[in-house]
Enzyme design. Structure first.
Site, PDB file in Angstrom:
ATOM      1  N   CYS A   1      19.399  25.061 -10.220  1.00 33.33           N
ATOM      2  CA  CYS A   1      19.245  24.763 -11.682  1.00 33.33           C
ATOM      3  C   CYS A   1      18.733  26.171 -12.304  1.00 33.33           C
ATOM      4  CB  CYS A   1      18.794  23.430 -11.998  1.00 33.33           C
ATOM      5  SG  CYS A   1      17.110  23.656 -11.380  1.00 33.33           S
TER       6      CYS A   1
ATOM      7  N   HIS B   1       3.873  13.560  -5.236  1.00 35.24           N
ATOM      8  CA  HIS B   1       4.874  14.518  -5.788  1.00 35.24           C
ATOM      9  C   HIS B   1       4.224  15.496  -6.695  1.00 35.24           C
ATOM     10  CE1 HIS B   1       8.307  16.934  -7.444  1.00 35.24           C
ATOM     11  NE2 HIS B   1       8.868  16.674  -6.248  1.00 35.24           N
TER      12      HIS B   1
ATOM     13  N   GLU C   1       5.064  17.140  -9.201  1.00 38.53           N
ATOM     14  CA  GLU C   1       5.518  17.279 -10.705  1.00 38.53           C
ATOM     15  C   GLU C   1       4.803  15.696 -11.271  1.00 38.53           C
ATOM     16  OE1 GLU C   1       9.362  15.926 -13.345  1.00 38.53           O
ATOM     17  OE2 GLU C   1       9.739  16.850 -11.446  1.00 38.53           O
TER      18      GLU C   1
END
Length: 325
Positions: free
Chosen positions: A18, A130, A132
């Site tokens: 991405c 995680h 993030e």
């Protein structure tokens, strides 16, 4: 005798890198070109073994925390983002930071800060541990509760049930996230939505593409690493959407003969942090097993690009100016 069903591959598109991953990987490559080795990287720049190994061979040194970076050295923050506490720790060691956080993750960070200033409770849908989620929650730890799954909803306790908002990790299953939101709204009817969808365009597009090929596939191969949330979600989405079976692999060498018994149609996709070379290796391995016909199934076209981190842009500009002097 019945006719033998022809073997073929349905290749999902979009797949692979991405814009945020591409930006982060190029940031490390440019830092190495500009400043030479070593360039330190906090955590994995993106969640892919091959990418980390390749950058390590070029001189990047991956560390878990900033206290492992020599004082005054240059360190890149990964695409997953970091909390203010990590930035403060880097400043305390006089580190030269390059922020490769995906702009879509930065957007969620800013939303968390804004909602916390309004004294709202933030229900952050994501996976505890995680990177993030740690980074986003770290923007407003006193106001944030992590919701790992729809099953977490019933046990939630918030200070004011009428003053809650939800945010999400960018790499989740769209369907499971919406189910979690539905359950949250049942508990908290005045639940506020974020101003825009937090799940990133690439995560959604890859899931839509897998949903398209899964019903026709006896087997779906997802190329991606075990710690890549969006890659793991693709396996789940494939199975939920009708694939006969689905497995995640890092490389073509991990394909197992037993997976192909009675399989005529193989679906192939890759997570958002996976370089295309790994998919090509899988297609070559499948061709060697008789799956030579490859049909690409495209559900969207992606043309989004992000500019490089400002620190890299500034260094490139300085180098260009010096070369003209």
């Amino acid at each position: 005798m019945p006719a033998t069903t022809a073997k073929k591959v349905l290749l999902a598109a979009p797949r692979g890198y991405c814009a945020g991953v591409d930006r982060a990987v190029i940031a490390v490559e440019k830092a190495l070109e500009l400043h030479g080795s070593p360039i330190y990287v906090r955590k994995e720049i993106v969640h892919n073994k091959y990418v980390v190994e390749t950058l390590s061979e070029r001189g990047a040194i991956f560390v878990d925390e900033t206290d492992q970076v020599p004082e005054g050295a240059r360190v890149v923050f990964s695409a997953h983002g970091v909390s203010p506490a990590v930035r403060d720790a880097a400043d305390a060691r006089s580190l030269l930071t390059i922020d490769a956080t995906c702009p879509l993750v930065t957007k969620v960070h800013k939303e968390a800060v804004r909602f916390a200033k309004s004294d709202q409770t933030i229900l952050l849908i994501g996976h505890s541990g995680h990177e993030e989620v740690e980074g986003t929650a770290g923007e407003a730890p006193e106001h944030t509760i992590v919701v790992n799954s729809p099953d977490d909803v019933d046990g939630l306790e918030v200070p004011d049930p009428d003053n809650v908002v939800w945010l999400s990790q960018t790499t989740l299953s769209v369907d499971e996230t919406m189910e979690t939101v539905r359950r949250l709204r049942e508990r908290f009817p005045n639940l506020q939505d974020p101003p825009s969808d937090d799940i990133c365009y690439a995560t959604q597009n890859r899931q839509v593409a897998v949903k398209k090929i899964a019903p026709q596939a006896d087997l779906v191969i997802v190329v991606g690493s075990a710690n890549s949330s969006n890659s793991v979600r693709l396996v789940e989405v494939a199975l939920q959407s009708g694939a006969g079976s689905s497995y995640r692999i890092d490389r073509a060498t991990e394909l197992e003969d037993s997976w192909f018994d009675g399989v005529s149609t193989v679906g192939v996709t890759s997570g958002a942090s996976v370089p295309e070379i790994l998919v090509r290796d899988v297609l070559d391995a499948l061709a060697g097993r008789g799956y030579e016909t490859v049909e690409e199934v495209r559900t969207a076209t992606e043309d989004l690009m992000f500019s490089l981190p400002r620190e890299i842009r500034a260094d490139l500009k300085a180098k260009e100016a010096a070369s003209r002097a």
